[in-house]
Design a protein around this motif. Structure first.
Motif, PDB file in Angstrom:
ATOM      1  N   VAL A 227      -6.232  10.902   6.901  1.00 29.93           N
ATOM      2  CA  VAL A 227      -6.664  11.226   5.544  1.00 29.93           C
ATOM      3  C   VAL A 227      -7.966  12.019   5.655  1.00 29.93           C
ATOM      4  O   VAL A 227      -8.650  11.980   6.693  1.00 29.93           O
ATOM      5  CB  VAL A 227      -6.859   9.932   4.718  1.00 29.93           C
ATOM      6  CG1 VAL A 227      -8.084   9.171   5.171  1.00 29.93           C
ATOM      7  CG2 VAL A 227      -6.917  10.209   3.233  1.00 29.93           C
ATOM      8  N   GLY A 252       0.013  19.911   1.891  1.00 28.72           N
ATOM      9  CA  GLY A 252      -0.672  19.007   0.974  1.00 28.72           C
ATOM     10  C   GLY A 252      -2.181  19.098   1.002  1.00 28.72           C
ATOM     11  O   GLY A 252      -2.848  18.349   0.295  1.00 28.72           O
ATOM     12  N   ILE A 301      -1.930  11.010   4.571  1.00 33.33           N
ATOM     13  CA  ILE A 301      -1.959  11.183   3.115  1.00 33.33           C
ATOM     14  C   ILE A 301      -2.829  12.401   2.818  1.00 33.33           C
ATOM     15  O   ILE A 301      -3.949  12.507   3.326  1.00 33.33           O
ATOM     16  CB  ILE A 301      -2.536   9.939   2.417  1.00 33.33           C
ATOM     17  CG1 ILE A 301      -1.665   8.714   2.722  1.00 33.33           C
ATOM     18  CG2 ILE A 301      -2.632  10.156   0.909  1.00 33.33           C
ATOM     19  CD1 ILE A 301      -2.400   7.402   2.564  1.00 33.33           C
ATOM     20  N   GLY A 303      -4.024  15.457  -0.289  1.00 31.01           N
ATOM     21  CA  GLY A 303      -4.063  15.806  -1.712  1.00 31.01           C
ATOM     22  C   GLY A 303      -4.586  17.213  -1.898  1.00 31.01           C
ATOM     23  O   GLY A 303      -5.517  17.638  -1.222  1.00 31.01           O
ATOM     24  N   ASP A 304      -3.978  17.949  -2.814  1.00 35.49           N
ATOM     25  CA  ASP A 304      -4.410  19.323  -3.081  1.00 35.49           C
ATOM     26  C   ASP A 304      -4.399  19.568  -4.587  1.00 35.49           C
ATOM     27  O   ASP A 304      -3.492  19.121  -5.294  1.00 35.49           O
ATOM     28  CB  ASP A 304      -3.488  20.314  -2.382  1.00 35.49           C
ATOM     29  CG  ASP A 304      -4.117  21.696  -2.238  1.00 35.49           C
ATOM     30  OD1 ASP A 304      -5.333  21.814  -2.462  1.00 35.49           O
ATOM     31  OD2 ASP A 304      -3.382  22.636  -1.903  1.00 35.49           O
ATOM     32  N   THR A 305      -5.391  20.296  -5.066  1.00 33.86           N
ATOM     33  CA  THR A 305      -5.521  20.582  -6.494  1.00 33.86           C
ATOM     34  C   THR A 305      -5.084  22.018  -6.781  1.00 33.86           C
ATOM     35  O   THR A 305      -4.723  22.772  -5.886  1.00 33.86           O
ATOM     36  CB  THR A 305      -6.979  20.386  -6.954  1.00 33.86           C
ATOM     37  OG1 THR A 305      -7.825  21.256  -6.183  1.00 33.86           O
ATOM     38  CG2 THR A 305      -7.425  18.949  -6.756  1.00 33.86           C
ATOM     39  N   ILE A 387      -0.349  14.820  -4.524  1.00 38.61           N
ATOM     40  CA  ILE A 387      -0.725  13.952  -3.397  1.00 38.61           C
ATOM     41  C   ILE A 387       0.529  13.651  -2.596  1.00 38.61           C
ATOM     42  O   ILE A 387       1.558  13.245  -3.153  1.00 38.61           O
ATOM     43  CB  ILE A 387      -1.378  12.651  -3.904  1.00 38.61           C
ATOM     44  CG1 ILE A 387      -2.702  12.974  -4.597  1.00 38.61           C
ATOM     45  CG2 ILE A 387      -1.605  11.688  -2.747  1.00 38.61           C
ATOM     46  CD1 ILE A 387      -3.385  11.783  -5.199  1.00 38.61           C
ATOM     47  N   VAL A 436      -8.070  12.496  -7.810  1.00 36.19           N
ATOM     48  CA  VAL A 436      -7.564  12.629  -6.441  1.00 36.19           C
ATOM     49  C   VAL A 436      -8.287  11.719  -5.455  1.00 36.19           C
ATOM     50  O   VAL A 436      -7.639  10.988  -4.689  1.00 36.19           O
ATOM     51  CB  VAL A 436      -7.616  14.103  -5.973  1.00 36.19           C
ATOM     52  CG1 VAL A 436      -7.382  14.209  -4.474  1.00 36.19           C
ATOM     53  CG2 VAL A 436      -6.580  14.919  -6.712  1.00 36.19           C
ATOM     54  N   VAL A 440      -6.148   8.911  -3.432  1.00 35.11           N
ATOM     55  CA  VAL A 440      -5.988   9.016  -1.983  1.00 35.11           C
ATOM     56  C   VAL A 440      -6.548   7.773  -1.292  1.00 35.11           C
ATOM     57  O   VAL A 440      -5.934   7.215  -0.380  1.00 35.11           O
ATOM     58  CB  VAL A 440      -6.671  10.297  -1.457  1.00 35.11           C
ATOM     59  CG1 VAL A 440      -6.762  10.271   0.064  1.00 35.11           C
ATOM     60  CG2 VAL A 440      -5.906  11.531  -1.907  1.00 35.11           C
TER      61      VAL A 440
END
Length: 459
Positions: A227, A252, A301, A303-305, A387, A436, A440
Motif C-alpha cells: 500500500v 490503480g 491495495i 487508490g487513484d483519483t 480503489i 481515499v 485505503v
C-alpha cells in the motif's frame, strides 16, 4: 544478460551516477543500461523533464528561452563537474538542444516530443561517457540504432513488432550498452516518445528483444509495498507479485512501475526485479508469471483519483439491441476512452478519466445521448476515486469481498460503485476522492492486520 533501467531519482546527480556505475560494473551480466532524464535531487527540486517542457513552451510562444536553456545545461554541467569529467560533452548537449529547436520550432507537437526526449538522450550520452572515463568499454546506443521502432503517435508511441528482431542483434555487441529511455523512432524517422514515465517501457522492450534473464528496474525504494506508505506507515513489503497483479496495481495508482511496461516481458515470461539504487543489496520485489497465493491472497491495495461517472437510465434498456455500442460510439466520436461500464437491467454507467470531459465535450455528449438514445435519466458524478484490492489468490479464498465491504462500512466510507472482473484478479470500489486515505487504510488493516480499521480495533 540482464537489462538494468535506472529511473530519474537514480541519475539525478553526479553522486547518483557513481552509484549507478558501481551497481552496473559489479555484475558482468548487466550489459544493457537504460537511463531516464535526471530527476529531483531533493524534494523541492525540479525534474529535468519539467525544465524541458518549460523550454518548449517558451519556444512555442516565440519568447526568449535562454534562461530555460541555461537551466538545463547547468544541470548537466553540475553532473559533469561532480564526476570530474571533461566539459566538452556540454557543447554536444547544447548543440543537440539547439538543433531540435531550429528544426521543429514551427511544429509544436514534434518540438515538445523531441525536447522532452532529449532529457533521456543526453543523459545516456553522459552516462556512457562516464563509464569510458572510468576505463570501461561502454557505448551510447541511440534507440534507432538499437532497433526500437514505434508508431508515429507523439506522447503515446507503441513498439512495432519487427523491432524485436532488430534489438536481438544487440546481443552480438561487446561492452556496456547505454540506451536512453522514453522514446523510439517511427518508420519515417521521427523521434517519438512513449507516455510519461516510459523509460520503464524502453527497458522492457529491450529485455524482451535480447531475451534477457532478468530485467532490473532500479528506483529509490527497497521494494514495492502492499500500500502507499504515505497513507499507511511501515506497510508490508511485497516479495513477489505476478504480472497481472502488478498491472492492476499500476493502473490503480502505484507509481513504482509504469503500467504499460509489463507487456513485452510478460509474453516471454522474463522476470522483473524492482530494486533500490541506494541499497542495491536489498532483494527487492520480483514480478513473475506465477506465485504462491495461499499465504497472501491479497497482495496490495491501490487508490487513484480523477474519475467521473456518466450514469444513464432507461426502462427496458437490457432489451434494446445495440444500446451499449451506440453509447460508447458517442464517446469514441469525441475521442473519449472509458475505463469501466458497470450495468444493470435498466441502467449503465460509464466511468472515465475526468480530464477528458471538457465542458464543450460534455455538452455535446449529453445532447447526443438524450437525442439519439432517448434515455429517461442522465447525470454525471464527479470527483470519484477508484480503489483496487488486488490478488490472484482472491478467487480461491472465501470472504474476501465481505471483508472489504465490512471494513469500509466500519470506516464510514460510502460506496459509489463495486466492480469485479471475470478474472477475479482485483475488486474495484468507487468512492469520493476525499475519503481515499481512510478507505485505503481500512482495507489495509482488514487484509494485512486482520482488523477492519485502526479506529475499530476494540469494537
Amino acid at each position: 544478460m540482464k537489462v538494468a533501467k535506472f529511473g530519474g531519482s537514480s541519475v539525478a546527480s553526479g553522486e547518483k551516477f557513481k552509484q549507478v556505475a558501481k551497481i552496473v560494473t559489479s555484475d558482468p551480466e548487466r550489459r544493457i543500461v537504460v537511463v531516464s532524464a535526471p530527476g529531483k535531487r531533493f524534494s523541492e527540486d525540479t525534474k529535468m523533464t519539467d525544465l524541458l517542457i518549460a523550454l518548449a513552451a517558451k519556444v512555442q510562444l516565440g519568447e526568449d528561452y535562454m534562461n530555460e536553456f541555461g537551466q538545463i545545461v547547468d544541470r548537466y554541467r553540475e553532473i559533469v563537474t561532480e564526476l570530474e569529467m571533461s566539459t566538452d560533452i556540454l557543447s554536444d548537449i547544447m548543440a543537440n538542444l539547439q538543433s531540435i529547436i531550429d528544426i521543429h520550432k514551427h511544429d509544436s507537437f514534434r518540438l515538445l516530443d523531441c525536447i522532452k526526449a532529449s532529457g533521456e538522450d543526453n543523459n545516456a550520452k553522459l552516462m556512457a561517457a562516464y563509464f569510458n572515463h572510468l576505463g570501461h568499454e561502454a557505448y551510447y546506443v541511440n534507440p534507432k540504432e538499437a532497433g526500437i521502432f514505434v508508431t508515429d503517435e507523439p506522447g503515446h508511441a507503441r513498439v512495432l513488432p519487427h523491432s524485436y528482431q532488430e534489438i536481438e542483434k544487440l546481443k552480438e555487441r561487446t561492452g556496456i550498452l547505454v540506451v536512453p529511455g522514453f522514446f523510439g523512432y517511427s518508420e519515417n524517422g521521427n523521434m517519438v516518445t512513449f507516455s510519461r514515465g516510459g523509460s520503464d517501457i524502453t527497458g522492457s522492450i529491450l529485455a524482451a528483444g535480447v531475451k534477457a534473464a532478468l530485467y532490473e528496474n532500479f528506483t529509490d525504494v527497497d521494494s514495492i509495498y502492499s500500500v502507499d506508505p504515505r497513507i499507511v506507515k511501515n506497510p508490508k513489503e511485497v516479495k513477489e507479485v505476478t504480472y497481472r497483479e502488478m498491472r492492476e496495481l499500476s493502473y490503480g495508482g502505484f507509481s513504482v512501475f509504469h503500467d504499460e511496461a509489463l507487456e513485452p516481458v510478460y509474453k516471454l515470461g522474463i522476470p522483473v526485479c524492482v530494486k533500490n539504487t541506494n541499497n542495491p543489496s536489498a532483494p527487492g520485489t520480483f514480478i513473475v508469471p506465477k506465485r504462491k497465493y495461499s499465504d497472501t491472497p491479497v497482495v496490495g491495495i491501490a487508490g487513484d483519483t480523477g474519475f467521473c461517472n456518466i450514469h444513464v437510465s432507461k426502462y427496458l434498456l437490457n432489451r434494446e439491441l445495440g444500446f451499449g455500442r451506440r453509447l460508447l460510439q458517442i464517446l469514441e466520436d469525441e475521442g473519449i476512452s472509458y475505463e469501466h461500464t458497470p450495468s444493470g437491467i435498466d441502467n449503465i454507467s460509464v466511468i472515465m478519466r475526468e480530464h477528458q470531459l471538457t465542458p464543450e465535450k460534455e455538452e455535446r455528449v449529453f445532447s447526443r445521448i438524450q437525442t439519439e438514445l432517448e434515455v429517461d435519466e442522465l447525470f454525471i458524478e464527479r470527483d470519484l476515486a477508484l480503489i483496487m484490492v488486488v490478488g490472484e489468490g482472491m478467487n480461491s479464498s472465501v470472504g474476501i469481498a465481505a471483508k472489504a465491504t465490512e471494513a469500509l462500512a466500519r470506516a464510514d466510507v460510502n460506496l459509489e460503485m463495486i466492480n469485479q472482473g471475470s478474472s477475479e484478479v482485483s475488486m474495484m470500489f468507487g468512492v469520493k476522492s476525499e475519503v481515499v486515505p481512510k478507505a485505503v487504510e481500512a482495507l489495509y488493516n482488514a487484509y494485512f492486520n486482520n482488523v477492519y480499521s485502526i479506529s475499530y480495533t476494540n469494537s
